[in-house]
Scaffold this motif. Structure first.
Motif, PDB file in Angstrom:
ATOM      1  N   GLU A 231      34.696  33.827   8.569  1.00 12.13           N
ATOM      2  CA  GLU A 231      33.498  34.684   8.573  1.00 12.13           C
ATOM      3  C   GLU A 231      33.856  36.051   7.997  1.00 12.13           C
ATOM      4  O   GLU A 231      34.539  36.838   8.648  1.00 12.13           O
ATOM      5  CB  GLU A 231      32.967  34.813  10.000  1.00 12.13           C
ATOM      6  CG  GLU A 231      31.682  35.611  10.072  1.00 12.13           C
ATOM      7  CD  GLU A 231      31.075  35.628  11.466  1.00 12.13           C
ATOM      8  OE1 GLU A 231      31.113  34.575  12.152  1.00 12.13           O
ATOM      9  OE2 GLU A 231      30.571  36.674  11.877  1.00 12.13           O
ATOM     10  N   GLU A 267      27.325  36.091   7.434  1.00 14.77           N
ATOM     11  CA  GLU A 267      26.415  36.785   8.356  1.00 14.77           C
ATOM     12  C   GLU A 267      25.584  37.810   7.600  1.00 14.77           C
ATOM     13  O   GLU A 267      26.117  38.598   6.808  1.00 14.77           O
ATOM     14  CB  GLU A 267      27.226  37.458   9.462  1.00 14.77           C
ATOM     15  CG  GLU A 267      26.360  38.216  10.459  1.00 14.77           C
ATOM     16  CD  GLU A 267      27.097  38.540  11.747  1.00 14.77           C
ATOM     17  OE1 GLU A 267      27.866  37.677  12.228  1.00 14.77           O
ATOM     18  OE2 GLU A 267      26.910  39.643  12.275  1.00 14.77           O
ATOM     19  N   HIS A 270      26.774  41.416   7.976  1.00 11.38           N
ATOM     20  CA  HIS A 270      28.062  41.674   7.338  1.00 11.38           C
ATOM     21  C   HIS A 270      27.896  41.817   5.826  1.00 11.38           C
ATOM     22  O   HIS A 270      28.572  42.634   5.194  1.00 11.38           O
ATOM     23  CB  HIS A 270      29.049  40.545   7.623  1.00 11.38           C
ATOM     24  CG  HIS A 270      29.358  40.356   9.076  1.00 11.38           C
ATOM     25  ND1 HIS A 270      30.239  39.408   9.529  1.00 11.38           N
ATOM     26  CD2 HIS A 270      28.904  40.992  10.185  1.00 11.38           C
ATOM     27  CE1 HIS A 270      30.322  39.466  10.849  1.00 11.38           C
ATOM     28  NE2 HIS A 270      29.518  40.417  11.271  1.00 11.38           N
ATOM     29  N   ASP A 295      25.407  33.122  10.025  1.00  5.92           N
ATOM     30  CA  ASP A 295      25.106  33.885  11.226  1.00  5.92           C
ATOM     31  C   ASP A 295      23.882  34.709  10.877  1.00  5.92           C
ATOM     32  O   ASP A 295      23.932  35.614  10.038  1.00  5.92           O
ATOM     33  CB  ASP A 295      26.277  34.793  11.619  1.00  5.92           C
ATOM     34  CG  ASP A 295      27.257  34.094  12.549  1.00  5.92           C
ATOM     35  OD1 ASP A 295      27.121  32.873  12.745  1.00  5.92           O
ATOM     36  OD2 ASP A 295      28.162  34.771  13.069  1.00  5.92           O
ATOM     37  N   ASP A 338      23.530  35.208  15.646  1.00  2.95           N
ATOM     38  CA  ASP A 338      24.544  36.174  16.090  1.00  2.95           C
ATOM     39  C   ASP A 338      23.812  37.503  16.272  1.00  2.95           C
ATOM     40  O   ASP A 338      23.980  38.441  15.495  1.00  2.95           O
ATOM     41  CB  ASP A 338      25.661  36.273  15.042  1.00  2.95           C
ATOM     42  CG  ASP A 338      26.900  36.923  15.619  1.00  2.95           C
ATOM     43  OD1 ASP A 338      26.800  37.494  16.715  1.00  2.95           O
ATOM     44  OD2 ASP A 338      27.965  36.865  14.968  1.00  2.95           O
TER      45      ASP A 338
END
Ligand code: XLS
Ligand code: NI
Ligand code: NI
Length: 434
Positions: A231, A267, A270, A295, A338
């Motif tokens: 990730e 994600e 991110h 995510d 998430d």
């Protein structure tokens, strides 16, 4: 059932529900989209850490959530937490969940104690999974919260921390395997550094590569058929993170010969922190053949850090699922929320409402993405933009050299005519669907 979600009932699909009713207006597990059930496209997962292990603190204030399982860190509390988690799963009806070892077990004083606690909780959760049919999307190890990891896990200057982390990851892959997890995730929480003044970055990167090779070897040794996922995330918690974005992770995987073995879990928040859009990261991973899972969340665009809010923008989510569909959709991956509540959102109902709203936003995004693909307008426009490359001389130039091209440019008196990128027209096209 615990009494944590007292008064709440399983959330129905009902497009005509009253405005304040808890209902799915768009998420309909059995609805068919591009020949596949909506549930099988989206593959939703609830994240154990944000929903049940996070106590609602921020850098200026302590816990705001007074969940009964926070009173003491024991196996009994961990079981109560698991019961409440499965109560939420029963209300939402989502197919999957995800966890870190530290989310589901009490913290022990030694490695052996942690391993025993994890084992006991994996048994307990395994029973609940077989009773309810809820499955594990992925498991992972928390290699970032405890102080032993303050200077990294695999990339720590202290080999004993490397060893402790490796043993911990082994126990977490075992747990994921026992629970039939479909993926195993590694987020390098503290795999990075604060200052170059005390850091040997070449050595640290090599340690991370060796660590990942061992993870892949172990996966094969025990016959775990799930996907290993990295990730990516930049600049939080450490200033310089080794896995900052998809492109960086791909270079890392190539370097250590793992590009055929490991994929990425991307994600939303991110991607934004890395200065990209979510769809950029998804498209790149798809093109490089390393797309795995997502995510799903969103950041506050003003604050500049990973605020992990639930998604609420259909236009953004639609472009993300457009890339997911173009990459062939999920195989072992899925949509893991998430995302956490705001610290003033104290009521158990807030946790249900957050997931219901997010699942509906994703369903709308998926429907819009499928409609855009069926329309074909974006792909036609893209193909038209690059159509010049189908011409024979263009192919010759790609196969040629600077000298042959230069001669051809002179001979043909090449003088390119700029054409419109049509961005606003394409944005208008997208707006018709979202
Ligand atoms: C933190 C990460 C983390 C991973 C799992 O920013 O998103 O929650 O998904 O360790
Ligand atoms: Ni995150
Ligand atoms: Ni994450």
């Amino acid at each position: 059932m615990t009494d944590f979600f007292q008064g709440l009932a399983p959330v129905p699909h009902n497009p005509d529900a009253a405005p304040d009713a808890l209902a799915f207006r768009h998420y309909d597990p059995d609805a068919m989209i591009m020949g596949k059930r909506m549930e099988d496209h989206l593959r939703f997962a609830v994240a154990w850490w944000h929903g049940f292990a996070w106590p609602g603190g921020d850098p200026f204030g302590g816990p705001t959530f007074e969940r009964p399982w926070f009173a003491e860190d024991t196996i009994a509390s961990a079981k109560l937490k698991a019961d409440a988690a499965f109560d939420l799963f029963a209300l939402l009806g989502q197919p999957f969940f995800c966890f870190h070892d530290a989310d589901i077990r009490p913290e022990g004083a030694t490695f052996a104690q942690n391993a025993r606690n994890l084992d006991e909780m994996v048994d307990y959760i395994g029973q609940k999974m077989s009773q309810t049919g809820t499955r594990l999307l992925w498991g992972t190890a928390n290699l970032f919260s405890h102080r032993r990891y303050m200077a990294g896990a695999a990339t720590n200057p202290d080999p004993e921390v490397f060893a402790y982390a490796a043993a911990t990851v082994k126990s977490c892959i075992d747990a994921t395997h026992r629970l039939d997890g479909e993926n195993y995730v590694l987020w390098g929480g503290r795999e990075g550094y604060e200052t170059l003044l005390n850091t040997d970055l070449v050595r640290e990167r090599n340690q991370a590569g060796r660590f990942l090779q061992m993870v892949v070897d172990y996966k094969h040794k025990i016959g775990f058929r799930g996907t290993i996922l990295i990730e990516p995330k930049p600049q939080e918690p450490t200033k310089h993170q080794y896995d900052r974005d998809v492109a960086t992770v791909y270079g890392f995987l190539k370097d250590f010969g793992l590009e055929g073995e490991v994929r990425v879990n991307i994600e939303q928040g991110h991607a934004i922190l890395a200065g990209h859009s979510f769809e950029h990261e998804l498209a790149l991973a798809g093109a490089l053949g390393i797309f795995g899972s997502i995510d799903m969340n969103r950041n506050d665009y003003q604050s500049g850090w990973d605020t992990d809010q639930f998604p609420n923008s259909v236009p953004e989510v639609a472009l993300a699922y457009y890339e997911v569909l173009k990459a062939g959709g999920f195989t072992t991956g899925g949509t893991n929320f998430d995302a956490k509540l705001r610290r003033q959102s104290l009521d158990p109902e807030d946790l249900v409402a957050a997931h219901v709203g997010a699942m509906d936003i994703c369903a709308r995004g998926l429907k819009a993405a499928a409609a855009m693909l069926a329309d074909g307008g974006l792909e036609q426009a893209r193909a038209a933009r690059y159509a010049g490359w189908e011409r024979p001389e263009a192919r010759q130039w790609l196969d040629g050299s600077l000298e042959t091209i230069a001669a051809d440019v002179l001979a043909r008196d090449i003088n390119p005519r700029p054409v419109s990128g049509r961005q606003e027209r394409l944005e208008n096209l997208v707006s018709r669907f979202v």
